[in-house]
Design an enzyme around this catalytic site. Structure first.
Site, PDB file in Angstrom:
ATOM      1  N   GLU A  25      48.487  52.957  21.450  1.00 17.17           N
ATOM      2  CA  GLU A  25      47.373  53.416  21.004  1.00 17.17           C
ATOM      3  C   GLU A  25      47.554  55.027  20.429  1.00 17.17           C
ATOM      4  O   GLU A  25      48.260  55.636  20.908  1.00 17.17           O
ATOM      5  CB  GLU A  25      45.982  53.777  22.149  1.00 17.17           C
ATOM      6  N   GLU A  38      43.227  55.396  31.842  1.00 14.68           N
ATOM      7  CA  GLU A  38      42.112  55.011  31.189  1.00 14.68           C
ATOM      8  C   GLU A  38      42.045  53.412  31.974  1.00 14.68           C
ATOM      9  O   GLU A  38      42.840  52.876  31.980  1.00 14.68           O
ATOM     10  CB  GLU A  38      42.106  54.726  29.793  1.00 14.68           C
ATOM     11  N   ARG A  49      57.273  69.792  29.581  1.00 14.04           N
ATOM     12  CA  ARG A  49      57.799  68.223  29.653  1.00 14.04           C
ATOM     13  C   ARG A  49      56.505  67.592  30.493  1.00 14.04           C
ATOM     14  O   ARG A  49      55.987  68.153  31.596  1.00 14.04           O
ATOM     15  CB  ARG A  49      59.102  68.679  30.471  1.00 14.04           C
ATOM     16  N   HIS A  65      58.766  59.162  26.883  1.00 11.85           N
ATOM     17  CA  HIS A  65      59.220  58.198  25.631  1.00 11.85           C
ATOM     18  C   HIS A  65      58.227  56.883  26.183  1.00 11.85           C
ATOM     19  O   HIS A  65      57.843  56.379  27.039  1.00 11.85           O
ATOM     20  CB  HIS A  65      60.436  58.134  25.363  1.00 11.85           C
ATOM     21  N   ASN A  98      42.738  62.787  14.942  1.00 11.17           N
ATOM     22  CA  ASN A  98      41.257  63.536  14.873  1.00 11.17           C
ATOM     23  C   ASN A  98      41.434  63.914  13.243  1.00 11.17           C
ATOM     24  O   ASN A  98      42.084  64.246  12.842  1.00 11.17           O
ATOM     25  CB  ASN A  98      41.503  64.758  15.813  1.00 11.17           C
ATOM     26  N   GLU A 124      57.654  53.045  33.650  1.00  9.12           N
ATOM     27  CA  GLU A 124      58.877  53.860  34.323  1.00  9.12           C
ATOM     28  C   GLU A 124      58.755  55.449  34.782  1.00  9.12           C
ATOM     29  O   GLU A 124      58.007  56.203  33.674  1.00  9.12           O
ATOM     30  CB  GLU A 124      59.802  54.089  33.177  1.00  9.12           C
TER      31      GLU A 124
END
Length: 306
Positions: free
Chosen positions: A59, A293, A83, A87, A63, A220
């Protein structure tokens, strides 16, 4: 979910990796749009399903106006002191040919297959600087003479965690994920944990070096040893300033019942279904403060009617 500066450039990049735009939601009153991309070819794992019933979806959140704002940028989750998110990972048919195709197209690399000791992975940068890991999707790819992006997989999303005991308990007990494998990186003083919903993927390739290389939608979790002893929050969640990564998303069989179950487990809510104007999404915080979500799987029960 990743925030992007210019959706045209970002969608073009992910389409170059073989993904297709499977949905777009516009919210002009709130001045943002959402782009959803996934592998959609006949060879894909879940290409014929409703977009909420997929295992590996990217996704992109845009903006309005950021594409024309020279001061706008995101944090990619890999630079101090921000951090956190690491990835996305795409598994491919031939890592050398896939990386050459990306390099020939002008995309920058954080790490090429020839760099360092690990020759079986690479990291290409998307237009906003997010890292996309390129991993070998099969044990032997010597017979591949030309890489075919339609065979790629959106394999996993990597998040750094402070305390593996707390995070593994949360994702397994609260979210029902299964721990597939874990291993310690030699010389790196860190352990990688891979979790998923096996029911949404084909059977594991037993005996393979990476049996889940052809899977989609894994999580992961990367534990750098010693962080569990640090005081307070260790990692940036991507939603406090400066922003970048937004959240992972889990679709459920019955949104109202699932959220009632989460409530009974005393989860840390960012947004309940009843909060705000959007009554078809909820957000839960994991032990590190990353947002998750929760949406309805529309293939199982029509509720949200996106």
């Amino acid at each position: 979910m990743l925030r992007v500066k210019d959706p045209k450039r970002s969608v073009e990049f992910y389409k170059f990796l073989g993904l297709s735009q499977i949905n777009k939601l516009d919210f002009p009153e709130n001045k943002f749009s959402l782009y959803f991309l996934a592998y959609d070819s006949p060879q894909s794992i879940s290409g014929s399903r409703h977009w909420t019933d997929r295992s590996g979806v990217v996704e992109l959140t845009h903006n309005y106006g950021t594409e024309n704002d020279p001061s706008y940028s995101v944090v990619n989750g890999n630079t101090e002191p921000h951090r956190g998110f690491g990835h996305l990972a795409i598994s491919v048919d031939n890592i050398e040919l896939a990386c050459k195709r990306l390099e020939d197209a002008g995309y920058a690399f954080q790490k090429k297959p020839t760099d360092g000791r690990m020759k079986n992975i690479a990291f290409v940068k998307d237009p906003d600087g997010y890292w996309v890991e390129i991993v070998r999707g099969q044990d032997t790819d010597a017979n591949v003479s030309q890489t075919d992006p339609s065979t790629y997989r959106m394999n996993h999303t990597m998040l750094r965690i402070k305390d593996p005991e707390a995070s593994l308990k949360f994702y397994q007990e609260t979210f029902g994920m299964k721990l597939l494998r874990f291993f310690e990186l030699q010389g790196a003083d860190c352990t990688l944990y891979f979790l998923s919903y096996p029911e949404s993927n084909p059977p594991l390739r037993q005996g393979a070096q990476n049996p889940a290389a052809g899977w989609e939608g894994m999580l992961e979790l990367t534990w750098n040893h010693g962080t569990e002893k640090q005081e307070g929050k260790v990692y940036h969640d991507g939603n406090s300033e400066p922003q970048g990564f937004g959240h992972i998303c889990v679709s459920v069989d019955d949104l109202d019942a699932a959220c009632a179950r989460f409530e009974s487990q005393n989860v840390n809510w960012k947004k309940r279904l009843t909060d705000g104007r959007m009554k078809n999404v909820a957000f839960i915080l994991d032990p590190d403060g990353y947002w998750i979500e929760i949406i309805q799987n529309e293939a199982l029960k029509g509720r949200s009617h996106w």
